[in-house]
Design a protein around this motif. Sequence first.
Motif, PDB file in Angstrom:
ATOM      1  N   TYR A   1     -11.115  53.641  25.415  1.00 37.91           N
ATOM      2  CA  TYR A   1     -10.491  54.750  26.142  1.00 37.91           C
ATOM      3  C   TYR A   1     -11.142  54.864  27.526  1.00 37.91           C
TER       4      TYR A   1
ATOM      5  N   CYS B   1     -14.295  55.069  28.217  1.00 37.25           N
ATOM      6  CA  CYS B   1     -15.574  54.347  28.232  1.00 37.25           C
ATOM      7  C   CYS B   1     -16.824  55.232  28.302  1.00 37.25           C
TER       8      CYS B   1
ATOM      9  N   ASN C   1     -15.895  46.652  26.973  1.00 32.50           N
ATOM     10  CA  ASN C   1     -14.966  47.723  26.615  1.00 32.50           C
ATOM     11  C   ASN C   1     -13.567  47.149  26.450  1.00 32.50           C
TER      12      ASN C   1
ATOM     13  N   SER D   1      -4.934  50.362  27.022  1.00 29.47           N
ATOM     14  CA  SER D   1      -4.504  51.147  28.172  1.00 29.47           C
ATOM     15  C   SER D   1      -5.271  50.744  29.428  1.00 29.47           C
TER      16      SER D   1
ATOM     17  N   PRO E   1     -11.179  53.848  16.633  1.00 30.18           N
ATOM     18  CA  PRO E   1      -9.732  53.737  16.800  1.00 30.18           C
ATOM     19  C   PRO E   1      -9.028  55.089  16.667  1.00 30.18           C
TER      20      PRO E   1
ATOM     21  N   PHE F   1     -11.541  50.152  21.309  1.00 29.95           N
ATOM     22  CA  PHE F   1     -10.763  51.374  21.547  1.00 29.95           C
ATOM     23  C   PHE F   1     -11.571  52.275  22.478  1.00 29.95           C
TER      24      PHE F   1
ATOM     25  N   ASP G   1      -9.538  48.113  25.367  1.00 29.23           N
ATOM     26  CA  ASP G   1      -8.522  49.125  25.091  1.00 29.23           C
ATOM     27  C   ASP G   1      -7.189  48.588  25.619  1.00 29.23           C
TER      28      ASP G   1
END
Length: 320
Positions: free
Chosen positions: A158, A160, A176, A180, A228, A156, A178
Amino acid sequence: MTTSTALTIDLQPLRALADEARCAPEQTLDSRRLFHGRGQCYPGLEFVCIDFFQPVVLVTLFAEPPEGWLAECIPEITAIAVAANWAVVVQRRYWQGAPSEVVVGEVPERWLAARGPLRFWLNPLTQQNVGYFLDMEPGRQWLESKASGKRVLNLFAYTCAFSVVAVAAGAERVVNVDMSKKALGQGRANHHLNGLDKQRSAFLPEQILKSWSRIRRQGPYDIVIFDPPSFQRGSFVASKDYVKLVRRLPELMPDGGDVLACLNAPELASDFLHQCFAENCPAARFIERLPSAPEFPDINPEQRLKLLHFEFAGASAAAP
């Protein structure tokens, strides 16, 4: 109508920061929280927080303020900011779309958070949050102290920020993850902004609970970070899905290592995390709960961000 004295914010931290800026005008000051009303330590001011991202003073309103409050407080804030050549922005989270208004000064087209020598791109003012969470600083300091030579999994991720700190501190590699792609794109930009070695970080746009085989292939890991959302419709609900993360530790770090379990859910106390680990990864030993950032006082410590450090003994110890 004027606000009561009880609803007056202590602006001394802002004044001290402005004095610091005048003494060293060439220096970029670290981003920080200047007033934290949401912790309910200041009765009547639960609706407001003030943050500093040079050259912007960001006043965030989470509920409509009492009548007259803005008219009284904002001129005091702007007077301090103007003297330091800063802008003042008011964001109304309680309105649809969380619109922001530039009250005075100019906000750079691309603005940054600062942490020592490191820099992080911030989201445009058209978005609800800036993309860099100031209350997570104790977690970043913890990772910075442990990352050298380690392989880190940042779940999670995001934008970073954890990864930037880890690679800058000498991590061998950070993965990393995620869902998104846009957030991970900003994470890549953050690494580039700080001149970090591209070979020491990877970015996986994955739905984490459905992608364990791809995540595992990038390992094994020495440090795993769980950060999270407390609730993200259709992808993660902490109260029922956190255990699914903890169960994966033996395959993610078969040789053992350190785990930072983060939880920003006021409705879930730290006992929730202790139970998750005790029942789903008993070989993980609780070490400590990291101290909270002092700029984020809270009347109830269990409602604030929880950062728990566990040490996992390894897959052989986890086997029945």
